[in-house]
Write an enzyme that holds these catalytic residues in place. Structure first.
Site, PDB file in Angstrom:
ATOM      1  N   TYR A   1       0.847  -1.191   0.000  1.00 14.32           N
ATOM      2  CA  TYR A   1       0.000   0.000   0.000  1.00 14.32           C
ATOM      3  C   TYR A   1       0.881   1.239   0.000  1.00 14.32           C
ATOM      4  CZ  TYR A   1       1.020   0.643   5.004  1.00 14.32           C
ATOM      5  OH  TYR A   1       1.656   0.858   6.215  1.00 14.32           O
ATOM      6  N   CYS A   2       0.283   2.363  -0.418  1.00 16.01           N
ATOM      7  CA  CYS A   2       0.956   3.660  -0.363  1.00 16.01           C
ATOM      8  C   CYS A   2      -0.119   4.738  -0.240  1.00 16.01           C
ATOM      9  CB  CYS A   2       1.854   3.876  -1.588  1.00 16.01           C
ATOM     10  SG  CYS A   2       0.989   3.760  -3.173  1.00 16.01           S
ATOM     11  N   THR A   3       0.209   5.985  -0.514  1.00 13.82           N
ATOM     12  CA  THR A   3      -0.735   7.082  -0.281  1.00 13.82           C
ATOM     13  C   THR A   3      -1.966   6.993  -1.173  1.00 13.82           C
ATOM     14  OG1 THR A   3       1.155   8.501   0.258  1.00 13.82           O
ATOM     15  CG2 THR A   3      -0.960   9.591  -0.101  1.00 13.82           C
TER      16      THR A   3
END
Length: 343
Positions: free
Chosen positions: A198-200
């Protein structure tokens, strides 16, 4: 034909205040194969400037990465323009959880070598051959699976103030640093573990998912729309929120609170705090975590040295900065030696 900004940030800020209209902060990305990024860049600037779009947009042969704000009453026209571009038709838009009319103050559309700097020079790597996208509900199920390795694809200063529980948070300064480190750490689990990232907003872990598939990982997943879309789905569907703390964002807001947990500390006194600031000394501008008490005591500066400079008359500060390059410590995002309680 206007292809660049003609107003300063301060002039634009006043126009926004005088207009008194709400703006929407939005981000989106799309990996695609673009033949002429420069022509596409100019097309976007002309169209979006007319709609009073402000933001930071990167265009490259591999696609587009956009973070911007648009007047709410122009959103329909903005969406129609996106849909008129074949590869952007119905592109997912991440609308900020916490809105701020001044999240962006200029329109900057830039042609870059890549929309996400990755340091990769492998011509056989196809960024469009991505992993499996999952929504918030499926993501919550996956990360409780003991056969899953959950990896945060963001930098240390982002995960420091907020991350999913049980996530691996690489201690890196840049995205490009994390790719090889994660592959090395998980090299023995390319077939027997599910790699979930996951990331922003999704752009970094989408590239990472394609990269790790290219490197032989068999079961690769990514959180669709990143933390921003996850939070929206959790709220809309009344799901359990498994994210702790704040989500770091790359505009004037700096972060969005996702949960009430404060998981980081003031870099100056060590007390619980998750408020990122930039050092008030323009010659420094270091990004670090500072509580209200330290901000008052240090005059919004990261060190006594910067405080002394910041207290000088403005013209004297300019004289001292003349001919000086920005210190590399600004890119260390909180690792400066002047910070006693840095990560």
């Amino acid at each position: 034909m206007q292809l660049y900004n003609t107003l300063s940030a301060k002039e634009r800020e006043k126009l926004i205040e005088d207009a008194g209209k709400d703006r929407l902060t939005i981000s989106f990305y799309k990996y695609a194969h673009l033949g002429n990024p420069e022509v596409f860049r100019n097309h976007l600037f002309i169209a979006w400037n007319e709609l009073d779009v402000l933001g930071r947009i990167y265009v490259a042969h591999e696609g587009i990465n956009a973070q911007l704000s648009v007047p709410a009453d122009n959103f329909k026209k903005f969406k129609q323009h996106l849909d008129s571009i074949t590869f952007l038709k119905n592109v997912r838009l991440n609308i900020a959880i916490q809105q701020d009319n001044k999240s962006f103050l200029k329109l900057k559309v830039k042609v870059r070598e890549k929309i996400v700097a990755d340091g990769l020079n492998d011509t056989t790597f196809d960024v469009t051959n991505k992993g499996i996208h999952v929504g918030a509900e499926k993501f919550n199920e996956l990360i409780e699976d003991p056969n899953v390795v959950l990896v945060d694809m963001r930098n240390h200063y982002e995960s420091e103030i907020g991350h999913f529980k049980n996530a691996i948070t690489p201690d890196v300064d840049t995205f490009r640093d994390s790719l090889d480190i994660i592959e090395q750490d998980l090299k023995n689990h390319k077939e027997d573990k599910k790699l979930v990232m996951y990331c922003t907003g999704g752009i970094r872990c989408e590239k990472a998912s394609a990269y790790y598939k290219h490197k032989g990982f068999k079961n690769v997943y990514q959180l669709e729309g990143g933390i921003i879309e996850y939070t929206r789905q959790v709220n809309d569907k009344n799901l359990e929120n498994k994210f702790l703390g704040k989500n770091f964002v790359f505009d004037h807001r700096r972060s969005e609170r996702i949960s009430d947990d404060v998981i980081s500390n003031c870099h100056q006194c060590g007390k619980p705090c998750d408020n990122h600031v930039n050092c008030a000394n323009e010659a420094c501008h270091l990004l670090f975590i500072q509580c209200k008490a330290c901000a008052e005591a240090m005059n919004d500066c990261c060190s006594l040295e910067c405080q002394k400079v910041h207290n000088l008359p403005f013209e004297e500060q300019k004289r001292l900065r003349k001919g000086q390059k920005a210190s590399n410590k600004i890119f260390k995002k909180g690792r400066s030696q002047v910070l006693k309680y840095k990560k």
